[in-house]
Write a protein that holds these residues in place. Structure first.
Motif, mmCIF file in Angstrom:
data_model
loop_
_atom_site.group_PDB
_atom_site.id
_atom_site.type_symbol
_atom_site.label_atom_id
_atom_site.label_comp_id
_atom_site.label_asym_id
_atom_site.label_seq_id
_atom_site.Cartn_x
_atom_site.Cartn_y
_atom_site.Cartn_z
ATOM 1 N N PRO A 182 2.319 -12.725 7.241
ATOM 2 C CA PRO A 182 1.184 -12.851 6.378
ATOM 3 C C PRO A 182 0.184 -11.916 6.236
ATOM 4 C CG PRO A 182 1.593 -14.698 7.946
ATOM 5 C CD PRO A 182 2.586 -13.767 8.235
ATOM 6 N N VAL A 183 -0.242 -11.060 7.106
ATOM 7 C CA VAL A 183 -0.944 -10.265 6.920
ATOM 8 C C VAL A 183 -0.217 -9.039 6.231
ATOM 9 C CG1 VAL A 183 -1.992 -7.757 8.146
ATOM 10 C CG2 VAL A 183 -1.814 -9.940 9.312
ATOM 11 N N SER A 238 -12.958 -1.839 2.186
ATOM 12 C CA SER A 238 -13.361 -3.053 1.565
ATOM 13 C C SER A 238 -12.071 -3.987 1.169
ATOM 14 C CB SER A 238 -14.112 -3.099 0.265
ATOM 15 O OG SER A 238 -15.398 -2.434 0.682
ATOM 16 N N LYS A 239 -11.108 -3.521 0.583
ATOM 17 C CA LYS A 239 -9.943 -4.375 0.250
ATOM 18 C C LYS A 239 -9.125 -4.721 1.665
ATOM 19 C CE LYS A 239 -9.279 -2.707 -4.484
ATOM 20 N NZ LYS A 239 -8.501 -2.168 -5.292
ATOM 21 N N ILE A 240 -9.053 -3.961 2.416
ATOM 22 C CA ILE A 240 -8.378 -4.151 3.864
ATOM 23 C C ILE A 240 -9.000 -5.371 4.491
ATOM 24 C CG2 ILE A 240 -7.914 -3.263 6.151
ATOM 25 C CD1 ILE A 240 -7.471 -0.491 4.878
ATOM 26 N N LEU A 241 -10.501 -5.301 4.554
ATOM 27 C CA LEU A 241 -11.278 -6.299 5.336
ATOM 28 C C LEU A 241 -10.845 -7.770 4.430
ATOM 29 C CD1 LEU A 241 -14.474 -4.374 6.032
ATOM 30 C CD2 LEU A 241 -12.556 -5.543 7.715
ATOM 31 N N ASP A 242 -10.857 -7.770 3.104
ATOM 32 C CA ASP A 242 -10.631 -8.705 2.172
ATOM 33 C C ASP A 242 -9.486 -9.384 2.598
ATOM 34 O OD1 ASP A 242 -13.199 -8.405 0.926
ATOM 35 O OD2 ASP A 242 -12.063 -7.336 -0.919
ATOM 36 N N ALA A 243 -8.396 -8.525 2.778
ATOM 37 C CA ALA A 243 -7.082 -9.027 3.207
ATOM 38 C C ALA A 243 -7.073 -9.749 4.351
ATOM 39 C CB ALA A 243 -6.005 -7.918 3.070
ATOM 40 N N MET A 244 -7.641 -9.111 5.506
ATOM 41 C CA MET A 244 -7.831 -9.683 6.881
ATOM 42 C C MET A 244 -8.428 -10.987 6.970
ATOM 43 S SD MET A 244 -8.789 -6.328 9.013
ATOM 44 C CE MET A 244 -8.539 -7.351 10.486
#
Length: 407
Positions: A21-22, A75-81
């Motif tokens: 999922p990640v 920012s996009k990494i945090l959005d994904a998390m």
């Protein structure tokens, strides 16, 4: 790693046909750019979200603070998390840790060196007697860098991580005892540290990254004796004492006498640091730590300040202990400043009056991180910035100065 389970990026998901999922969320949110940091980001995010699925964005940012993204794609990494937080579980297909094939004290080999892992202090003394030239370590966060950079070349190593008696926190009516092998993360998880010794917990939050804090130990940070060691200024203002043990016996000394110079301590041959003792603080004490570095994580201090200030009910300073880090060969205490503050109110005027003593009381060097002049400027501004953090009960107006403002 003996007896541990090691998961690499290949152990997350089951290939392109069945992404974890990640991994899937990273793809959907465009969190993969050049890809260089992606394996580490995915591993870190998976482990963190499995432990803390209900975390907020700031906690997630803290979790990945030890993973650098040069594309600035945080920012996009945090959005994904955030999108996948409650879907993450520990992969079920991972096997349990393998049983040990040998006794804890038996030597393994790493890069041609014997590595001993004693399981008790009794085993440690035997190994040290047989291998007095061995380098002792616990978390190894500094040791591995020194070995890789060929700064040291010990013939053998002794890993203290398996000695349980070196870990943990105990207390009596006057002292808190911290085992030298206690990790920084374990200290931050203990409410006694965060409530009674907030100056230390504030420093620990700036130390390295979550990965480093889980590996590194308070004893290692002390024995390394780096001028930029994050725990050293707080331990000095807390009047910490260290416990040193060898096969011949035990002794205690104040930490200011223990650290002699950069990388040099009062340890004798065959002796190790086993514990740190903190006297319980009095009431009406304001504690604060602040560090200036090139970034908010994974950065050595350009300058830091730890403060423990006792304030009377009418706002007068009854005691003052101040210690600067990374502005000299060892932690800098300036007795003239501490004495000048006694009996004064905790105000901007009071702090400004002692600023000239900061410049004469420290001895910073030029290096790749900062110039001598800049360190002197920041050291003074750190003192003035106490105004921003002092509680209303200290009688100080809550305002601060930017680091770059000239004095």
């Amino acid at each position: 790693l003996a007896g541990a389970r090691l998961t690499t990026i290949e152990g997350i998901g089951s290939g392109p046909e069945k992404l974890h999922p990640v991994q899937r969320s990273f793809v959907l949110h465009g969190a993969v750019q050049c890809g260089f940091c992606t394996p580490g980001m995915v591993i870190t995010a998976t482990e963190f979200l499995a432990r803390q699925p209900h975390s907020d964005r700031s906690e997630m940012a803290g979790a990945i603070s030890g993973n650098l993204c040069r594309c600035t794609g945080y920012s996009k990494i945090l959005d994904a998390m955030e999108n996948v937080a409650e879907e993450v579980v520990v992969p079920e297909h991972l096997p349990p840790p393998a049983p040990r094939a040998c006794s804890p004290a038996a030597a393994s080999t790493a890069a041609g060196r014997a590595v001993f892992s004693p399981g008790s202090m009794a085993e440690l003394w035997v190994i040290l007697s047989d291998h007095p030239e061995a380098r002792v370590f616990a978390g190894g966060t500094d040791l591995l860098i020194w070995l890789r950079g060929r700064r040291i070349d010990p013939p053998s190593l002794i890993n203290l991580a398996k000695i349980e008696t070196l870990r943990g926190i105990g207390e009596d009516s006057h002292w808190l005892r911290i085992g030298a092998g206690t990790s920084h993360a374990a200290l931050l998880d203990d409410p006694r540290i965060t409530t009674m010794f907030s100056v230390l917990s504030q420093a620990l939050q700036t130390l390295g990254s979550p990965h480093i804090r889980r590996m590194g130990t308070i004893g290692g940070n002390i024995v390394t004796a780096s001028p930029a060691g994050d725990t050293l200024p707080p331990l000095q203002v807390l009047d910490a004492e260290v416990e040193l043990c060898s096969v011949a016996g035990m002794r205690r000394m104040v930490i200011s006498d223990f650290i002699l110079a950069p990388g040099k301590t009062a340890l004798r041959p065959g002796e190790i640091l086993t514990a740190v003792f903190l006297p319980k603080p009095a009431d009406h004490v304001f504690q604060h730590f602040e560090k200036v570095g090139l970034r908010s994580a994974m950065a050595c201090a350009i300058a830091s300040l730890a403060a423990v200030i006792g304030v009377s009910p009418d706002g007068r300073i009854e005691s003052a202990r101040l210690a600067w880090g990374s502005v000299g060969p060892t932690v800098a205490r300036i007795p003239a400043i501490e004495a000048a503050l006694i009996g004064e109110t905790l105000s901007r005027k009071t702090l400004e009056s002692v600023i000239p003593l900061v410049a004469t009381g420290i001895s910073p060097l030029d290096d790749v991180r900062a110039s001598t002049a800049y360190r002197r400027l920041v050291a003074g501004n750190l003192l003035l910035r106490l105004m921003k953090f002092a509680p209303p009960s200290a009688g100080m107006q809550a305002e601060g100065l930017p680091m770059e403002k000239s004095l």
